[in-house]
Design a protein around this motif. Sequence first.
Motif, PDB file in Angstrom:
ATOM      1  N   PHE A  45       0.760  -1.381  -0.361  1.00  0.00           N
ATOM      2  CA  PHE A  45       0.168   0.388  -0.148  1.00  0.00           C
ATOM      3  C   PHE A  45       1.142   0.980  -0.169  1.00  0.00           C
ATOM      4  N   LEU A  46       0.305   2.443  -0.683  1.00  0.00           N
ATOM      5  CA  LEU A  46       0.996   3.568  -0.253  1.00  0.00           C
ATOM      6  C   LEU A  46       0.601   4.256   0.526  1.00  0.00           C
ATOM      7  N   SER A  47       0.938   5.715   0.855  1.00  0.00           N
ATOM      8  CA  SER A  47       0.514   6.891   0.907  1.00  0.00           C
ATOM      9  C   SER A  47      -0.228   7.501   0.551  1.00  0.00           C
ATOM     10  N   ILE A  48      -1.102   8.792   0.875  1.00  0.00           N
ATOM     11  CA  ILE A  48      -1.464   9.684   0.035  1.00  0.00           C
ATOM     12  C   ILE A  48      -0.742  10.000  -1.117  1.00  0.00           C
ATOM     13  N   GLU A  49       0.634  10.449  -0.381  1.00  0.00           N
ATOM     14  CA  GLU A  49       1.967  11.819  -0.834  1.00  0.00           C
ATOM     15  C   GLU A  49       1.934  10.110  -1.934  1.00  0.00           C
ATOM     16  N   GLU A  50       2.513   9.223  -1.817  1.00  0.00           N
ATOM     17  CA  GLU A  50       3.063   8.477  -2.127  1.00  0.00           C
ATOM     18  C   GLU A  50       2.307   8.040  -3.998  1.00  0.00           C
ATOM     19  N   PHE A  51       1.175   7.243  -3.613  1.00  0.00           N
ATOM     20  CA  PHE A  51       0.334   7.793  -5.164  1.00  0.00           C
ATOM     21  C   PHE A  51       0.063   9.394  -5.709  1.00  0.00           C
ATOM     22  N   ASN A  52       0.477  10.687  -4.808  1.00  0.00           N
ATOM     23  CA  ASN A  52       0.352  11.526  -5.904  1.00  0.00           C
ATOM     24  C   ASN A  52       1.472  12.041  -6.712  1.00  0.00           C
ATOM     25  N   ASP A  53       2.159  11.270  -6.090  1.00  0.00           N
ATOM     26  CA  ASP A  53       3.821  11.069  -6.632  1.00  0.00           C
ATOM     27  C   ASP A  53       3.684  10.601  -8.158  1.00  0.00           C
ATOM     28  N   GLN A  54       2.976   8.574  -7.742  1.00  0.00           N
ATOM     29  CA  GLN A  54       3.035   8.330  -8.779  1.00  0.00           C
ATOM     30  C   GLN A  54       2.234   8.563 -10.456  1.00  0.00           C
ATOM     31  N   LEU A  55       0.783   9.033  -9.441  1.00  0.00           N
ATOM     32  CA  LEU A  55      -0.584   9.183 -10.350  1.00  0.00           C
ATOM     33  C   LEU A  55      -0.162  10.057 -10.925  1.00  0.00           C
ATOM     34  N   SER A  56       0.502  11.854 -11.002  1.00  0.00           N
ATOM     35  CA  SER A  56       1.041  12.815 -11.359  1.00  0.00           C
ATOM     36  C   SER A  56       1.835  12.378 -12.636  1.00  0.00           C
ATOM     37  N   LYS A  57       2.535  11.371 -12.295  1.00  0.00           N
ATOM     38  CA  LYS A  57       3.586  10.772 -14.078  1.00  0.00           C
ATOM     39  C   LYS A  57       2.980  10.531 -14.678  1.00  0.00           C
ATOM     40  N   TRP A  58       1.442   9.943 -14.717  1.00  0.00           N
ATOM     41  CA  TRP A  58       0.736   9.720 -15.849  1.00  0.00           C
ATOM     42  C   TRP A  58      -0.175  11.312 -16.418  1.00  0.00           C
ATOM     43  N   ASN A  59       0.643  12.816 -15.860  1.00  0.00           N
ATOM     44  CA  ASN A  59      -0.091  13.579 -16.026  1.00  0.00           C
ATOM     45  C   ASN A  59       0.484  13.924 -18.114  1.00  0.00           C
ATOM     46  N   GLY A  60      -1.437  14.120 -19.237  1.00  0.00           N
ATOM     47  CA  GLY A  60      -0.789  14.310 -19.991  1.00  0.00           C
ATOM     48  C   GLY A  60      -1.065  13.037 -20.847  1.00  0.00           C
ATOM     49  N   LYS A  61      -1.028  12.026 -20.054  1.00  0.00           N
ATOM     50  CA  LYS A  61      -1.829  10.671 -20.684  1.00  0.00           C
ATOM     51  C   LYS A  61      -2.956  10.118 -21.335  1.00  0.00           C
ATOM     52  N   ARG A  62      -3.697   9.117 -21.851  1.00  0.00           N
ATOM     53  CA  ARG A  62      -4.986   8.803 -21.597  1.00  0.00           C
ATOM     54  C   ARG A  62      -4.815   7.598 -20.721  1.00  0.00           C
ATOM     55  N   VAL A  63      -6.529   7.860 -19.433  1.00  0.00           N
ATOM     56  CA  VAL A  63      -6.614   6.496 -18.674  1.00  0.00           C
ATOM     57  C   VAL A  63      -7.702   6.086 -18.823  1.00  0.00           C
ATOM     58  N   LYS A  64      -7.665   4.694 -18.079  1.00  0.00           N
ATOM     59  CA  LYS A  64      -9.244   4.097 -18.399  1.00  0.00           C
ATOM     60  C   LYS A  64      -9.106   4.086 -16.808  1.00  0.00           C
ATOM     61  N   VAL A  65     -10.234   4.994 -15.949  1.00  0.00           N
ATOM     62  CA  VAL A  65     -11.135   4.685 -14.839  1.00  0.00           C
ATOM     63  C   VAL A  65     -11.731   3.425 -14.545  1.00  0.00           C
ATOM     64  N   SER A  66     -12.588   2.790 -14.264  1.00  0.00           N
ATOM     65  CA  SER A  66     -13.127   1.656 -13.576  1.00  0.00           C
ATOM     66  C   SER A  66     -13.307   2.067 -12.441  1.00  0.00           C
ATOM     67  N   LYS A  67     -14.487   1.789 -12.306  1.00  0.00           N
ATOM     68  CA  LYS A  67     -15.094   2.237 -11.007  1.00  0.00           C
ATOM     69  C   LYS A  67     -16.250   0.921 -10.531  1.00  0.00           C
ATOM     70  N   LEU A  68     -16.007  -0.173  -9.829  1.00  0.00           N
ATOM     71  CA  LEU A  68     -16.706  -1.165  -9.236  1.00  0.00           C
ATOM     72  C   LEU A  68     -16.850  -0.964  -8.098  1.00  0.00           C
ATOM     73  N   GLU A  69     -19.126  -0.944  -8.115  1.00  0.00           N
ATOM     74  CA  GLU A  69     -19.697  -0.458  -6.081  1.00  0.00           C
ATOM     75  C   GLU A  69     -20.774  -1.414  -6.266  1.00  0.00           C
ATOM     76  N   MET A  70     -20.665  -2.337  -5.935  1.00  0.00           N
ATOM     77  CA  MET A  70     -22.286  -3.631  -5.728  1.00  0.00           C
ATOM     78  C   MET A  70     -22.125  -3.470  -6.786  1.00  0.00           C
ATOM     79  N   ASP A  71     -22.660  -4.231  -7.471  1.00  0.00           N
ATOM     80  CA  ASP A  71     -22.853  -5.382  -9.088  1.00  0.00           C
ATOM     81  C   ASP A  71     -22.586  -4.507 -10.483  1.00  0.00           C
TER      82      ASP A  71
END
Length: 157
Positions: A45-71
């Motif tokens: 697991f990452l801290s919120i700061e580590e998560f932010n640093d890693q995700l920021s590297k994807w700025n300028g790229k196309r991303v797909k977000v999948s959300k699973l909520e119940m079914d």
Amino acid sequence: MNNNTEIGFHLTFIVLMYFLVMLFCMFSSIKETLNDGRDLYMDHFLSIEEFNDQLSKWNGKRVKVSKLEMDDVDETVLALEYISYEKDTRRLDDYESMYTLELNGAGMTQTDNERNELQPLPSSLYEIPLENNTLYEFDESEFIISTDRAVYKIVLA
């Protein structure tokens, strides 16, 4: 208790303790084998700061977000321009999250309905509500955000 019952109880207790010690040793051995002795939980697991640093590297790229909520599964593809966070101090109840991760960029969303139609995002923003106990993971190819209400997966599109 009579003597035989007492002896039986003590033997059962000793056998149970032996098996617990053996299980502990087995899991410790597996953990060392899998992780060279490092703490598996802390590496996973990452801290919120580590998560932010890693995700920021994807700025300028196309991303797909999948959300699973119940079914229900929703997918959104967006051109990630930048990420930001919002703090809502005017919450009416605890159901609304105090913090929100904002993925900024134009995109399209596909909901889990019969026609699977693509719909443009209502604004150039995808919001993920964050809680104090939210878990953040990254394995070099995908991010996982786990909250009490939903699980989000972010990958390069």
